[in-house]
Design a protein around this motif. Structure first.
Motif, short mmCIF file in Angstrom:
data_model
loop_
_atom_site.label_atom_id
_atom_site.label_comp_id
_atom_site.label_asym_id
_atom_site.label_seq_id
_atom_site.Cartn_x
_atom_site.Cartn_y
_atom_site.Cartn_z
N ILE A 350 14.24 7.59 -9.18
CA ILE A 350 13.90 9.00 -9.40
C ILE A 350 12.40 9.24 -9.41
O ILE A 350 11.95 10.38 -9.39
CB ILE A 350 14.53 9.54 -10.71
N HIS A 351 11.62 8.17 -9.42
CA HIS A 351 10.17 8.30 -9.39
C HIS A 351 9.67 8.28 -7.95
O HIS A 351 10.36 7.82 -7.04
CB HIS A 351 9.51 7.18 -10.19
N SER A 352 8.45 8.74 -7.76
CA SER A 352 7.87 8.77 -6.42
C SER A 352 7.56 7.36 -5.95
O SER A 352 7.46 6.42 -6.75
CB SER A 352 6.59 9.61 -6.41
N VAL A 353 7.39 7.23 -4.63
CA VAL A 353 7.06 5.91 -4.08
C VAL A 353 5.71 5.44 -4.60
O VAL A 353 5.51 4.24 -4.86
CB VAL A 353 7.08 5.94 -2.53
N MET A 354 4.76 6.35 -4.79
CA MET A 354 3.44 5.95 -5.29
C MET A 354 3.51 5.52 -6.75
O MET A 354 2.83 4.58 -7.17
CB MET A 354 2.43 7.09 -5.12
N ASN A 356 6.09 4.10 -8.14
CA ASN A 356 6.69 2.77 -8.10
C ASN A 356 5.65 1.72 -7.71
O ASN A 356 5.61 0.63 -8.28
CB ASN A 356 7.85 2.75 -7.11
N PHE A 357 4.81 2.07 -6.75
CA PHE A 357 3.74 1.17 -6.31
C PHE A 357 2.75 0.90 -7.45
O PHE A 357 2.31 -0.23 -7.67
CB PHE A 357 3.01 1.80 -5.12
N GLY A 358 2.41 1.94 -8.20
CA GLY A 358 1.37 1.81 -9.21
C GLY A 358 1.81 1.18 -10.51
O GLY A 358 0.98 0.66 -11.27
N LEU A 359 3.13 1.19 -10.78
CA LEU A 359 3.62 0.79 -12.10
C LEU A 359 3.12 -0.58 -12.57
O LEU A 359 2.62 -0.70 -13.69
CB LEU A 359 5.15 0.84 -12.11
N PRO A 360 3.22 -1.66 -11.75
CA PRO A 360 2.73 -2.96 -12.23
C PRO A 360 1.22 -3.13 -12.06
O PRO A 360 0.67 -4.17 -12.39
CB PRO A 360 3.49 -3.96 -11.36
N ASN A 361 0.56 -2.08 -11.54
CA ASN A 361 -0.87 -2.19 -11.23
C ASN A 361 -1.72 -1.17 -11.99
O ASN A 361 -2.84 -0.85 -11.57
CB ASN A 361 -1.09 -2.00 -9.72
N LEU A 362 -1.19 -0.65 -13.11
CA LEU A 362 -1.87 0.44 -13.82
C LEU A 362 -3.28 0.03 -14.27
O LEU A 362 -4.21 0.84 -14.22
CB LEU A 362 -1.03 0.88 -15.02
N ARG A 374 -6.77 9.07 -7.58
CA ARG A 374 -7.34 8.94 -6.24
C ARG A 374 -7.39 7.48 -5.80
O ARG A 374 -7.03 7.16 -4.67
CB ARG A 374 -8.75 9.55 -6.23
N ARG A 375 -7.82 6.60 -6.70
CA ARG A 375 -7.87 5.17 -6.38
C ARG A 375 -6.47 4.64 -6.10
O ARG A 375 -6.25 3.85 -5.17
CB ARG A 375 -8.51 4.38 -7.52
N GLU A 376 -5.51 5.07 -6.92
CA GLU A 376 -4.13 4.64 -6.73
C GLU A 376 -3.60 5.08 -5.38
O GLU A 376 -3.00 4.29 -4.64
CB GLU A 376 -3.25 5.20 -7.86
N GLU A 377 -3.84 6.34 -5.03
CA GLU A 377 -3.33 6.86 -3.76
C GLU A 377 -4.02 6.19 -2.57
O GLU A 377 -3.37 5.88 -1.57
CB GLU A 377 -3.49 8.37 -3.69
N ASP A 378 -5.33 5.96 -2.67
CA ASP A 378 -6.05 5.30 -1.58
C ASP A 378 -5.49 3.89 -1.34
O ASP A 378 -5.27 3.48 -0.19
CB ASP A 378 -7.54 5.21 -1.89
N LEU A 411 7.40 -4.57 -1.78
CA LEU A 411 6.45 -5.57 -1.32
C LEU A 411 5.01 -5.10 -1.54
O LEU A 411 4.15 -5.88 -1.98
CB LEU A 411 6.69 -5.87 0.16
N ALA A 412 4.74 -3.82 -1.27
CA ALA A 412 3.38 -3.29 -1.42
C ALA A 412 2.88 -3.42 -2.85
O ALA A 412 1.72 -3.80 -3.09
CB ALA A 412 3.36 -1.82 -0.99
N LYS A 413 3.75 -3.14 -3.83
CA LYS A 413 3.27 -3.20 -5.23
C LYS A 413 2.93 -4.62 -5.63
O LYS A 413 1.99 -4.85 -6.41
CB LYS A 413 4.30 -2.58 -6.17
#
Length: 500
Positions: A350-354, A356-362, A374-378, A411-413
């Protein structure tokens, strides 16, 4: 198969259109299904298969077109109407109540009663007759939670038969089944055909489609681009129709550059699930792990990822002993897992793809105690380009992505987290041929970068085609190692996997 020139189709779709905001999901789709026929329906993720299934199941209404059942035009305005018209959809995710018995699930909402009292013995007899009809023996009084996946699937089929379904739509019916269970399901389909039941069989597994289908239709970009009798088609020809181009080979070539040992596993044990398992994993290596369902492959992956704890044994990274009490311990050491169940364990749908990507990289995107969006999206957009993730927006929900693109987000995260040991557990399950090839290319590229890969797969051609070395598991133990993968055969691996 009936003579389609003479017989009235049991199901026909004519000129079906369906659009969503920004997406033309189906464009003038027409197909027909004869009585007692199995029609294979294949196509890439995003080709329109799910939309077509939902229309037949009454969950969606077409924008345009006609649907006929046995020559009579129908409007499938709801799932209840679809069932009344004799259609039954068997989805990948079963609709059973786990804590109820098989019999209770079969007759839920349609109980056999006399003066308001449920007639258990009558339901029991009818249940046994239904299972006999499909050639399976299942105890009607067993709890559904205690059944195997194949048995639960059979209960779904029997429930549809109990409601007089004449047309089955099976959506990736073998995605979670072992080879033995697949054979059993194909036998069940044969029994259904012999009773005049018609089936639309949707699958990415082309070998199964060839084995079970009388005819095959191919969806691409919302359109039927080809349809023919199965015996007149080739696997290569089907793949070309699916992707709109030639795939010269199923597995991309790779020049292995194997480095020193990165990960050592010594005597890893967790009860009967994993028993005294030892192996090395090198830099730049793809280590295949084969075995039957329940052999202990996923259990090893969970131990290495810290999701479960070993009773004994040792894991060393670059010669240093690791303490893996939880996934965070593994992640901090650069060991990451792409789970078999990417929807249930790899993503928050239910969360956005971004997100999900950012969760382990906060922590990487934190500035002064706040998230730097901005850094997260870039960073995320870099992986969108690098991994060719198909999304309409970084804020698109993970649930709306195809299986292949969901896998790429997972894979990206981990790549953003600088993982050096990446465990792929069934990475191409439920993914179409073209998306599989992209995943294979990514695995090769990661290995070329010096990453260490463990590839767990039930697809023996995939294990042989992608691995530098193969380990074979049986009932929690390591049964063999194949170093000469070039000359390995499926029979060789299978004989090790069933060794007692």
């Amino acid at each position: 198969m009936p003579d389609s020139a003479k017989a009235v189709a049991i199901l026909s779709m004519e000129g079906i259109d369906k659009s969503f905001p920004g997406v033309n999901a189906l464009k003038g789709v027409s197909l027909d299904l004869q009585k007692g026929e199995v029609l294979g329906l294949i196509g890439e993720n995003g080709a329109g298969k799910s939309t077509l299934i939902k229309i037949l199941g009454g969950a969606l209404s077409p924008d345009k077109g006609k649907i006929r059942v046995a020559g009579r035009r129908v409007t499938l305005s709801s799932p209840a109407v679809s069932q009344t018209e004799g259609l039954a959809v068997i989805y990948q995710e079963f609709n059973l109540v786990p804590d109820l018995t098989v019999r209770e699930n079969l007759f839920l909402g349609r109980e056999e009663t006399t003066f308001g009292v449920i007639q258990h013995q009558l339901e029991d007899r009818k249940a046994r007759a239904l299972f006999e009809r499909v050639g399976m023996e299942i105890d009607p009084n067993a709890r559904c939670r205690d059944l195997s996946i194949a048995e639960q699937q059979t209960v779904e089929i029997a429930r549809a038969l109990s409601s007089d379904a004449r047309i089955f739509i099976m959506d990736e019916p073998t995605a979670a089944l072992s080879h033995h269970e697949v054979d059993r399901l194909l036998n069940v389909i044969g029994e259904l055909k012999s009773h005049g039941v018609s089936i639309v069989y949707v699958s990415h597994r082309l070998d199964e489609v060839f084995a079970v289908a009388d005819r095959i239709s191919v969806l691409r970009d919302g359109e039927i681009v080809g349809s023919a009798v199965t015996r007149d088609l080739s696997k290569d020809g089907l793949i070309e129709m699916m992707v709109g181009r030639k795939l010269d080979e199923e597995f991309p070539p790779r020049q292995s550059r194997i480095g020193p040992v990165r990960l050592q596993v010594k005597g890893l044990t967790r009860g009967d699930l994993v028993q005294n398992v030892s192996f090395d994993l090198h830099e730049g290596e793809v280590l295949g792990m084969a075995g039957l369902v329940g052999a202990g492959r996923t259990e090893i992956a969970r131990l290495l990822f810290g999701a479960d704890q070993a009773v004994s044994g040792e894991v060393l990274l670059q010669g240093n002993s690791l303490t893996l009490r939880r996934p965070r311990d593994a992640i901090q050491k650069g060991i990451c897992l792409l789970t078999e169940d990417r929807k249930g364990q790899g993503l928050i749908l239910i969360h956005s793809v971004m997100e999900n990507f950012g969760l382990p990289n906060l922590k990487k995107f934190e500035r002064g105690g706040f998230l730097d969006g901005r850094r997260e999206e870039d960073a995320f957009q870099n992986f969108v380009r690098e991994l060719k993730i198909k999304i309409s927006s970084p804020r698109q929900t993970a649930a709306s992505l195809s299986g292949g693109n969901q896998q790429k987000v997972v894979l990206a995260k981990w790549l953003e987290h600088s993982a050096d040991v990446i465990i792929f557990d069934e990475p191409t399950r439920g993914i179409d041929v073209a998306a599989k090839f992209e995943i294979y290319l990514l695995i090769n590229e990661l290995a070329a970068q010096g990453k260490s890969i463990i590839l767990i797969s039930s697809e023996l051609p995939e294990i042989i085609g992608m691995s530098d070395r193969i380990l074979v598991m049986h009932e929690g133990r390591m049964r063999g190692e194949i170093t000469d993968v070039t000359h390995a055969t499926q029979e060789q691996i299978f004989s090790m996997a069933i060794a007692s």
